[in-house]
Structures are given as C-alpha cells and as structure tokens.
Design a protein around this motif. Structure first.
Motif, PDB file in Angstrom:
ATOM      1  N   SER A  69       5.273  -6.382   2.816  1.00  0.00           N
ATOM      2  CA  SER A  69       4.498  -5.878   1.676  1.00  0.00           C
ATOM      3  C   SER A  69       5.414  -5.359   0.569  1.00  0.00           C
ATOM      4  CB  SER A  69       3.554  -4.765   2.127  1.00  0.00           C
ATOM      5  OG  SER A  69       2.632  -5.227   3.073  1.00  0.00           O
ATOM      6  N   VAL A  70       6.355  -4.488   0.932  1.00  0.00           N
ATOM      7  CA  VAL A  70       7.189  -3.870  -0.085  1.00  0.00           C
ATOM      8  C   VAL A  70       8.117  -4.897  -0.738  1.00  0.00           C
ATOM      9  CG1 VAL A  70       9.115  -3.148   1.409  1.00  0.00           C
ATOM     10  CG2 VAL A  70       8.515  -1.795  -0.616  1.00  0.00           C
ATOM     11  N   SER A  71       8.567  -5.891   0.005  1.00  0.00           N
ATOM     12  CA  SER A  71       9.419  -6.922  -0.597  1.00  0.00           C
ATOM     13  C   SER A  71       8.626  -7.745  -1.613  1.00  0.00           C
ATOM     14  CB  SER A  71      10.014  -7.819   0.489  1.00  0.00           C
ATOM     15  OG  SER A  71       8.997  -8.457   1.239  1.00  0.00           O
ATOM     16  N   ARG A  72       7.391  -8.110  -1.260  1.00  0.00           N
ATOM     17  CA  ARG A  72       6.541  -8.851  -2.200  1.00  0.00           C
ATOM     18  C   ARG A  72       6.268  -8.004  -3.445  1.00  0.00           C
ATOM     19  NH1 ARG A  72       1.544  -9.804   0.832  1.00  0.00           N
ATOM     20  NH2 ARG A  72       1.235  -7.606   0.377  1.00  0.00           N
ATOM     21  N   CYS A  73       6.006  -6.720  -3.237  1.00  0.00           N
ATOM     22  CA  CYS A  73       5.700  -5.812  -4.341  1.00  0.00           C
ATOM     23  C   CYS A  73       6.887  -5.676  -5.288  1.00  0.00           C
ATOM     24  CB  CYS A  73       5.311  -4.445  -3.777  1.00  0.00           C
ATOM     25  SG  CYS A  73       5.002  -3.177  -5.020  1.00  0.00           S
ATOM     26  N   LEU A  74       8.060  -5.385  -4.759  1.00  0.00           N
ATOM     27  CA  LEU A  74       9.238  -5.174  -5.602  1.00  0.00           C
ATOM     28  C   LEU A  74       9.641  -6.441  -6.352  1.00  0.00           C
ATOM     29  CD1 LEU A  74      11.396  -2.873  -3.296  1.00  0.00           C
ATOM     30  CD2 LEU A  74      10.239  -2.246  -5.428  1.00  0.00           C
ATOM     31  N   ARG A  75       9.518  -7.574  -5.709  1.00  0.00           N
ATOM     32  CA  ARG A  75       9.861  -8.826  -6.396  1.00  0.00           C
ATOM     33  C   ARG A  75       8.923  -9.088  -7.570  1.00  0.00           C
ATOM     34  NH1 ARG A  75      10.820 -11.006  -0.678  1.00  0.00           N
ATOM     35  NH2 ARG A  75      13.098 -10.989  -0.491  1.00  0.00           N
ATOM     36  N   SER A  76       7.649  -8.770  -7.397  1.00  0.00           N
ATOM     37  CA  SER A  76       6.707  -8.962  -8.508  1.00  0.00           C
ATOM     38  C   SER A  76       7.019  -8.003  -9.652  1.00  0.00           C
ATOM     39  CB  SER A  76       5.269  -8.764  -8.021  1.00  0.00           C
ATOM     40  OG  SER A  76       4.966  -7.402  -7.777  1.00  0.00           O
ATOM     41  N   ILE A  77       7.437  -6.776  -9.328  1.00  0.00           N
ATOM     42  CA  ILE A  77       7.795  -5.807 -10.368  1.00  0.00           C
ATOM     43  C   ILE A  77       9.027  -6.285 -11.132  1.00  0.00           C
ATOM     44  CG2 ILE A  77       8.598  -3.438 -10.777  1.00  0.00           C
ATOM     45  CD1 ILE A  77       6.910  -2.584  -8.350  1.00  0.00           C
ATOM     46  N   ALA A  78      10.018  -6.797 -10.402  1.00  0.00           N
ATOM     47  CA  ALA A  78      11.246  -7.268 -11.048  1.00  0.00           C
ATOM     48  C   ALA A  78      11.015  -8.523 -11.873  1.00  0.00           C
ATOM     49  CB  ALA A  78      12.311  -7.534  -9.985  1.00  0.00           C
ATOM     50  N   ASN A  79       9.940  -9.231 -11.606  1.00  0.00           N
ATOM     51  CA  ASN A  79       9.643 -10.485 -12.299  1.00  0.00           C
ATOM     52  C   ASN A  79       8.930 -10.269 -13.627  1.00  0.00           C
ATOM     53  OD1 ASN A  79       9.740 -13.349 -12.338  1.00  0.00           O
ATOM     54  ND2 ASN A  79       7.563 -13.420 -11.793  1.00  0.00           N
ATOM     55  N   ALA A  80       8.622  -9.009 -13.960  1.00  0.00           N
ATOM     56  CA  ALA A  80       7.882  -8.723 -15.198  1.00  0.00           C
ATOM     57  C   ALA A  80       8.802  -8.769 -16.410  1.00  0.00           C
ATOM     58  CB  ALA A  80       7.212  -7.358 -15.090  1.00  0.00           C
ATOM     59  N   ASP A  81       8.199  -8.902 -17.580  1.00  0.00           N
ATOM     60  CA  ASP A  81       8.922  -8.907 -18.852  1.00  0.00           C
ATOM     61  C   ASP A  81       8.960  -7.477 -19.383  1.00  0.00           C
ATOM     62  OD1 ASP A  81       9.975  -9.246 -21.336  1.00  0.00           O
ATOM     63  OD2 ASP A  81       8.504 -10.711 -22.032  1.00  0.00           O
ATOM     64  N   TYR A  82      10.168  -6.909 -19.501  1.00  0.00           N
ATOM     65  CA  TYR A  82      10.309  -5.524 -19.941  1.00  0.00           C
ATOM     66  C   TYR A  82      10.773  -5.390 -21.392  1.00  0.00           C
ATOM     67  CZ  TYR A  82       9.380  -4.293 -15.135  1.00  0.00           C
ATOM     68  OH  TYR A  82       8.759  -4.155 -13.915  1.00  0.00           O
ATOM     69  N   LEU A  83      10.800  -6.492 -22.128  1.00  0.00           N
ATOM     70  CA  LEU A  83      11.004  -6.457 -23.578  1.00  0.00           C
ATOM     71  C   LEU A  83      12.283  -5.732 -23.976  1.00  0.00           C
ATOM     72  CD1 LEU A  83       7.329  -5.447 -24.461  1.00  0.00           C
ATOM     73  CD2 LEU A  83       8.305  -7.743 -24.601  1.00  0.00           C
ATOM     74  N   SER A  84      13.306  -5.810 -23.165  1.00  0.00           N
ATOM     75  CA  SER A  84      14.593  -5.133 -23.411  1.00  0.00           C
ATOM     76  C   SER A  84      14.494  -3.609 -23.321  1.00  0.00           C
ATOM     77  CB  SER A  84      15.163  -5.527 -24.784  1.00  0.00           C
ATOM     78  OG  SER A  84      15.370  -6.921 -24.846  1.00  0.00           O
ATOM     79  N   ASP A  85      13.377  -3.080 -22.845  1.00  0.00           N
ATOM     80  CA  ASP A  85      13.227  -1.633 -22.651  1.00  0.00           C
ATOM     81  C   ASP A  85      13.908  -1.210 -21.359  1.00  0.00           C
ATOM     82  OD1 ASP A  85      11.695  -1.637 -24.902  1.00  0.00           O
ATOM     83  OD2 ASP A  85       9.778  -1.280 -23.901  1.00  0.00           O
ATOM     84  N   ARG A  86      14.265   0.069 -21.293  1.00  0.00           N
ATOM     85  CA  ARG A  86      14.764   0.636 -20.047  1.00  0.00           C
ATOM     86  C   ARG A  86      13.584   1.200 -19.268  1.00  0.00           C
ATOM     87  NH1 ARG A  86      19.607   1.340 -18.610  1.00  0.00           N
ATOM     88  NH2 ARG A  86      19.208   3.302 -17.517  1.00  0.00           N
ATOM     89  N   VAL A  87      13.376   0.688 -18.083  1.00  0.00           N
ATOM     90  CA  VAL A  87      12.299   1.121 -17.209  1.00  0.00           C
ATOM     91  C   VAL A  87      12.925   1.465 -15.864  1.00  0.00           C
ATOM     92  CG1 VAL A  87      10.164   0.446 -16.054  1.00  0.00           C
ATOM     93  CG2 VAL A  87      10.617  -0.326 -18.398  1.00  0.00           C
ATOM     94  N   HIS A  88      12.574   2.618 -15.348  1.00  0.00           N
ATOM     95  CA  HIS A  88      13.206   3.099 -14.122  1.00  0.00           C
ATOM     96  C   HIS A  88      12.326   2.796 -12.911  1.00  0.00           C
ATOM     97  CE1 HIS A  88      15.899   4.920 -16.895  1.00  0.00           C
ATOM     98  NE2 HIS A  88      15.008   5.811 -17.323  1.00  0.00           N
ATOM     99  N   LEU A  89      12.988   2.611 -11.781  1.00  0.00           N
ATOM    100  CA  LEU A  89      12.301   2.286 -10.525  1.00  0.00           C
ATOM    101  C   LEU A  89      12.655   3.340  -9.476  1.00  0.00           C
ATOM    102  CD1 LEU A  89      10.665   0.269  -8.723  1.00  0.00           C
ATOM    103  CD2 LEU A  89      12.884  -0.791  -8.169  1.00  0.00           C
ATOM    104  N   HIS A  90      11.613   4.022  -8.966  1.00  0.00           N
ATOM    105  CA  HIS A  90      11.795   4.998  -7.899  1.00  0.00           C
ATOM    106  C   HIS A  90      10.986   4.533  -6.685  1.00  0.00           C
ATOM    107  CE1 HIS A  90      12.752   8.525 -10.878  1.00  0.00           C
ATOM    108  NE2 HIS A  90      13.580   7.495 -11.006  1.00  0.00           N
ATOM    109  N   VAL A  91      11.664   4.395  -5.562  1.00  0.00           N
ATOM    110  CA  VAL A  91      11.004   3.939  -4.334  1.00  0.00           C
ATOM    111  C   VAL A  91      10.987   5.091  -3.333  1.00  0.00           C
ATOM    112  CG1 VAL A  91      10.966   2.226  -2.494  1.00  0.00           C
ATOM    113  CG2 VAL A  91      11.872   1.606  -4.759  1.00  0.00           C
ATOM    114  N   TYR A  92       9.779   5.440  -2.873  1.00  0.00           N
ATOM    115  CA  TYR A  92       9.608   6.530  -1.905  1.00  0.00           C
ATOM    116  C   TYR A  92       9.223   5.917  -0.556  1.00  0.00           C
ATOM    117  CZ  TYR A  92       9.693   9.550  -5.964  1.00  0.00           C
ATOM    118  OH  TYR A  92      10.084  10.202  -7.110  1.00  0.00           O
ATOM    119  N   ILE A  93      10.089   6.108   0.430  1.00  0.00           N
ATOM    120  CA  ILE A  93       9.849   5.528   1.756  1.00  0.00           C
ATOM    121  C   ILE A  93       9.483   6.655   2.716  1.00  0.00           C
ATOM    122  CG2 ILE A  93      10.812   4.150   3.624  1.00  0.00           C
ATOM    123  CD1 ILE A  93      12.816   3.011   1.601  1.00  0.00           C
TER     124      ILE A  93
END
Length: 618
Positions: free
Chosen positions: A70-94
C-alpha cells in the motif's frame, strides 16, 4: 614558486568548485522563508490580502503502518505528480507494531522502513518518523502536524490511497483562490478533500445529488482519503480536543452514524472528535464533483482499522487522458453551494438591512405562507442557540431572527440563519428620529417599530407573519399552523406573541393606520419618558391599536397556547394541546435552564451547540 603554483592550481580549482557546489546545494535545499503573518491586517481580519506577495508551504503527510504494498503504491503516485517547480515536502509517519506481535511484524516493519529510506524525493525535504510504540490511527493523525505559520498547509494521506498526477496543481490553485484571495476567503472553511463525495453521516439525511455543472461545493464532513488542512482551524481543533479530553467529554453527537463508530471503536479513530468540533463551530470543507466516479484521490480500501478485508478502489483517478473540463477553474465562493451533515443546503449570509433584502429573504424561507419573526433582543446566547436547535429538531426553516447587529448575529447568519438587523432596516424605512433619546428604552422602541414594519411588509407580500420573542420554545411544530387560526388575529397578553393572517383588509389596515399610529404612540411614550417594558412592547401597542379599530382577535392565553414555566411547579407536565413553553424575561437563566432540562427541552451542550444532528423530515 611557479612550479608550486602549477602544482596546487588544480587542487585550488577543485576546492573552489566544491565550495561553490556546497553553497549552491545548501541554499537551494532550504525551504523558502515566509512570514508567519503575511500582511499587517491578518491578525485583525483573519485574511491574507495579497496572494501575489505571499507564498505557502505544503507538506504531504503520509500515514503508514504495516502495509508495504500500500505505502509503496501511495508514495509512487505522490512522486509522479506535477509540482510546477515548487518545493513540496514529504513527511512519512510509520506507526510501530504492537510489541506482543514482535516476532511476526518485525521483518515486515523493517521492509517498510527500508523502502521509505530508499525512496527518492526530489521536490523538497523528506522526513521519516518511525514510532517506538503502536499509537494507532487517532494519534497518527493528531500528532502529524502542528502548523509553524499561517502559510503552512498539510495534505494528509493514508497509506492505502493513490493520487492523481494532477492533484498538486489543483490543491495549489484551490489554496490561492480560497485562502489567499480575500474575496473568496471564509474563516469557516477548514480545508479540502480530494475524495469522491459519497457519504452522508446524518441519519435519514439526503442522498448526495449534485448537478453536472457543480465542480466544487462545500460540505461539513471531513474526508480522510486525501484531506488538505488549513493551519488555523487545525490548531483550533487541537486545542479544543485537549480541553474536551481533559474534562472527560466524549465526542457524542446524536443522530450521526459516526457516533456509532466511536461507540464501537473508541479512541482507535479520530474522525468523531473532529466531526464534533466542526459541528460546534459550524465549519465547512471544500469538495469536488468530477462525475463518472472520478476523483483526484482514490482509496484502495485495503484491510486495516477501517476495513476487515480489502474492498478495492472507491473511485477512478482523474488524469490528463480523462480530463474533459478545466480543472483549475474556481468559481467565486459566493457562487458555491454549502451542505450540512444531512446534505441539506445551507444558505449563509442572509442579512436584511432594507426592504428589498427583506423581500428576497422572505422568499427564501417561506413555507406554507407562514413566516415566524423571532426577536432576540435581550435574550442570552445560550437561550438563542437552544431555541434554534429546537427549530432544527422540528425541521423549521420559515423564520427570521430580529435583533441589533452583533458578533452573535454575525455568527448565526454565517451558519445559515436568516437575520434582520433592526437599526439599518429602520433607517431605510422611516423618518422617525431617535437622536434625542438614548439608552435601553430607545433600543426597545426601535425593535417595536421594526416589528411593525416587518409585519406590514409580510402582509403586503401575502405572507402570514407570526412574531415571538426568544424567551419561549415551540413544543410541537408550528403553533400558528392551526386551522382554528384561519381568518383571525392572535395576541399574547402575558408573553410577546402575535399572529395575523394576510388578507386585503389586513393589508389595508396596516398600510393605512397601524404603522403610522404606532410611530405616534412610540413618540408619545418616549416623550413621557416611559420605561415600562409592558407599555413599550409590540404586543401591548398592537393590541391597543387593534381594539381602537374594532378588530376582533383571540387571546393566546385563553386558547391554552402555552405554559409559563416560571410560575408552574417543577413537576408540572405540559399536557395535551400546549403549543409552546415560555418564561418571564426577568427570570434567572440558571432557573430557566434547570426547568428546560427537566422538561427535556435543553438540547445544547457545553459548546452551546446542538447535542444532536436532526435530518428527519427532509
């Protein structure tokens, strides 16, 4: 010396390039610094007025536990998004596995950690928070974020979600339009959900039905399958949560499906707490309606806390290939529809300050020709809110509140209650001057005359106006919806109640005589310095004028209209046929509350919000 220079020149160049690379990388990796208060008037207005000079920080918060796939599918979809050259931070809570399952869960947990550690995030800071103990879904949500400024936003994603590549473009546009744009900003909006709307939590509520032209709307329920959170409402919720937990208060809200969840799962889930908070504050969430079961976020509903076994994706992800409309088109906030927990439409900001506004508001609340005008002058906030909870319970919508402009009335109209502001309304309708008089008596006189003008306007428009004060409660339905009242006027002598059927004769009398003579009587009373509440009441003046013109009317007391709880013993029952309960205006509020509690009529909680959600009769 020359040889020495030649020998060290490559080393010097190497060191210089290394230093240059270090500083370039270092400064490019620092998140942009934004002021916590983007403009000076934010603290006063709660609004950010210049989106062009303000910037925001978005942090994607991924909540994971024990589902590697689940988490691998989720993170890959997030990384596949278009961020328009913006800085967007990723925090993962396990979340950690329970220690009594260590021999079973250890390897799987470490596999998840290994995957997350190796996961490449090129768009900003990546942070991994691996807990030392199992805290559960509630703490995962509540402890994931404390905003560092009013420009920091959190987008919370549970690990069985999958996001569209378009999700960030949409969220960014939404934040600019409905947070930074002052013309579209409302403090009562707490965020936005990207999930497909499909759930109505209020029992017996409406089904979700939206026309094809509705792309964005507002709905109270939080959406945990991809929820954007605005900073201020989230901070407010966290403090509210702490206070209620400390007092041992539970998030029980009658009439809600989610209350059943809480009774079954308890503190394993967090949504009943947030829903109770939202209900008490009257806040709303932004939702999308993309048709054909499409959404920017889909839950695969994998087995876990919420699902015993995997149920599969709840919607179809919207992407470039299926995009058949302008995703970034954002209508003005005033053009959007608002819905409560019952999926009943809420119409905010219905404020009457002149006759033309009165006409439009009367049309919006009218039901079966009867209109109830509720005067709340001098009535406590708790009494007013309890009164309105009874109207909600009775499914009454054909009413308008009358009073002086105040913070309370502003809040009530924000929540969808129609309101008449007496002072500006009077200024647009009459020439009578109050400049020579001051104090409470003048305020009473203003309300008396406002009531006369409103009754006159209702009659002219063909409505049957009923007028009551806030020191009473309806027992069963509308006390004026009674066939015995046909063609009659009803007047309460011991409490402020008045009802008149619209007719040509009634319209003529109020237009030709009643209002003008009421003005003269008010002026006479004020000139004599009268301060008696009885002598300057609307019902007192209206009754005298009706008697003067030989108009027959019924006395509410003689019709056993209501019970005075201020005079009756505490064990008195209402009996049959009683339409309302009332109490003297000077009765102590603690005694009023006690008597209403005995009768089961005090239905607000410590937050001064309804103890339940009432969807019956939709």
């Amino acid at each position: 010396m020359v040889g020495y220079r030649r020998h060290f020149l490559p080393l010097f160049l190497l060191v210089s390039v290394s230093i240059l690379f270090f500083f370039t990388y270092f400064y490019s990796s620092i998140p942009p610094s934004f002021p916590s208060n983007p403009n000076p008037d934010f603290a006063l207005t709660g609004r950010i007025s210049d989106p062009k000079t303000s910037a925001f920080t978005l942090i994607v918060k991924v909540l994971a536990y024990n589902r590697l796939e689940s988490v691998s599918r989720c993170l890959r979809s997030i990384a596949n998004a278009d961020y328009l050259s913006d800085r967007v931070h990723l925090h993962v809570y396990i979340d950690h596995f329970p220690h009594d399952d260590a021999h079973i869960k250890l390897n799987e947990s470490h596999r998840i950690l290994q995957f997350v550690d190796q996961f490449v995030w090129n768009f900003g800071e990546k942070l991994v928070h691996y807990r030392t103990g199992n805290v559960g879904l509630q703490a995962q949500w509540l402890e994931a974020w404390w905003p560092s400024s009013d420009n920091e936003f959190a987008f919370v994603v549970e690990d069985d979600l999958e996001l569209s590549p378009l999700y960030y473009k949409f969220l960014r546009s939404l934040i600019l339009n409905y947070y930074y744009n002052t013309s579209n900003y409302a403090p009562s909006i707490y965020g936005a959900s990207l999930q497909r709307p499909r759930f109505v939590p209020g029992k017996h509520g409406n089904k979700i039905r939206l026309d094809e032209g509705t792309r964005i709307f507002l709905y109270q329920i939080v959406g945990t399958w991809g929820q954007l959170l605005f900073p201020r409402p989230w901070k407010e919720f966290r403090l509210w949560y702490d206070e209620h937990k400390a007092m041992g208060i539970k998030p029980i809200l009658d009439g809600m499906v989610t209350t059943g969840w809480y009774k079954k799962l308890g503190e394993k889930i967090w949504t009943p707490w947030f829903i109770k908070f939202i209900h008490s504050r009257g806040y709303f969430n932004i939702y999308t309606n993309f048709l054909h079961e499409r959404a920017l976020s889909t839950s695969h509903r994998d087995a876990g806390v919420n699902y015993g076994k995997t149920a599969g994706p709840d919607s179809h992800l919207l992407d470039e290939s299926s995009l058949d409309f302008n995703l970034l088109e954002m209508k003005p906030l005033t053009n959007l529809k608002w819905y409560n927990f019952c999926f009943r439409e809420v119409i905010p900001q219905r404020i009457v300050k002149n006759k033309s506004e009165l006409v439009s508001v009367l049309h919006s609340v009218q039901k079966h020709k009867n209109i109830i005008i509720v005067s709340i002058f001098g009535v406590s906030e708790s009494t007013i809110r309890n009164f309105l909870c009874h109207f909600e319970r009775l499914n009454k919508k054909n009413y308008i509140l009358l009073g002086h402009e105040s913070e309370l009335l502003n809040d009530l109209t924000r929540r969808g209650h129609p309101v008449i502001y007496a002072d500006p309304f009077l200024k647009t309708l009459k020439t009578f001057k109050f400049t020579a008089f001051e104090g409470t008596t003048t305020e009473l006189m203003k309300l008396v005359l406002a009531k006369f003008y409103i009754i006159k306007s209702c009659l002219e428009l063909g409505y049957n106006p009923g007028l009551v004060d806030g020191n009473m409660l309806f027992v069963n339905g509308d006390p004026f919806a009674d066939s015995s009242l046909a063609g009659n006027v009803v007047s309460g002598q011991s409490f402020e109640l008045f009802f008149i059927k619209s007719s040509s004769s009634a319209q003529k009398m109020w237009t030709s005589h009643m209002v003008a003579e009421a003005e003269a009587m008010v002026e006479s009373l004020m000139s004599r310095g009268s301060s008696s509440r009885d002598s300057i009441s609307f019902v007192g003046i209206a009754t005298k004028l009706l008697e003067k013109h030989g108009v027959e009317f019924k006395i509410a007391e003689e019709m056993s209209f209501g019970v005075n709880i201020g005079n009756s013993p505490s064990n008195t029952s209402l009996g049959d046929g009683k339409r309302l309960v009332f109490w003297p205006v000077d009765m102590d509020m603690n005694d009023v509350q006690k008597r209403l509690e005995e009768l089961g009529f005090w239905i607000i909680d410590g937050d001064l919000s309804c103890k339940g959600v009432y969807c019956n009769g939709l």
